[in-house]
Enzyme design. Structure first.
Site, short mmCIF file in Angstrom:
data_model
loop_
_atom_site.label_atom_id
_atom_site.label_comp_id
_atom_site.label_asym_id
_atom_site.label_seq_id
_atom_site.Cartn_x
_atom_site.Cartn_y
_atom_site.Cartn_z
CG LEU A 41 71.54 97.86 2.03
CD1 LEU A 41 71.40 97.03 0.76
CD2 LEU A 41 71.74 99.32 1.69
CG ASP A 42 66.91 101.35 6.85
OD1 ASP A 42 67.53 100.84 7.79
OD2 ASP A 42 66.76 102.56 6.70
CB SER A 43 63.28 95.87 5.77
OG SER A 43 62.49 96.84 6.41
CB ALA A 64 67.11 100.29 1.35
#
Length: 183
Positions: free
Chosen positions: A74-76, A78
């Site tokens: 998960l992107d930071s 998100a």
């Protein structure tokens, strides 16, 4: 070695350490916005080791005291569910990426940023009061099923071992190649 570390501990800590090292399987955790998936996993790992009175032996996978991994990034920016594998469960993580996933998002109409997400600098604002619910539902249908999708350049995806987001922040030119995205 691990056995030497266990034998030098008190009985209670030895039991906690043995219980921790015996864990094996998969479990979900909620990752908040902010840290990357790897950073959050490392925080969890440090807390578990500290609770058991153990220290991480090395960075290399084969020498780690406690083997942990996650099934997907998960992107930071998100938040969401991250599937964590511990012990032999880490070998099952690959199958976690093959199943279907559900995403929920919140967007802001009429605004564009230089990163194409909420973390970027506002580059454009336009009126959006003419957009109807039917317009939105029609656009969203183009993201259902087996589609070729260009990944955002500010993402956790990697090119030659470096995250696209890091390359972009350094000012390097990055070409986005369409990738298959399935429902």
């Amino acid at each position: 070695t691990i056995m030497a570390a266990l034998s030098s501990m008190g009985d209670t800590r030895c039991v906690k350490a043995a219980q921790l090292l015996a864990l094996s399987g998969l479990f979900p955790i909620f990752k908040p916005k902010g840290p990357t998936s790897a950073e959050y996993l490392n925080q969890l790992k440090e807390k578990l080791l500290k609770e058991a009175g153990l220290k991480q032996q090395g960075i290399k996978r084969k020498r780690q005291t406690l083997k942990m991994g996650h099934g997907g990034t998960l992107d930071s920016a998100a938040s969401g569910v991250l599937v964590v594998g511990i012990g032999k469960g880490t070998k099952m993580l690959g199958s976690m990426l093959t199943g279907s996933k559900k995403y929920t998002t919140v967007g802001e109409l009429g605004k564009a940023t230089d990163t194409l997400d909420a973390t970027g600098r506002l580059t454009e604002e336009k009126p959006y009061d003419h957009i109807t619910r039917a317009d939105m539902e029609g656009i969203l249908q183009t993201f259902v099923g087996d589609v070729m999708q260009v990944p955002p350049l500010y993402s956790a995806l990697k090119k030659d071992g470096a995250r696209l987001s890091c390359l972009m922040k350094k000012g390097e030119k990055v070409d986005a190649k369409p990738a298959r995205s399935e429902e």
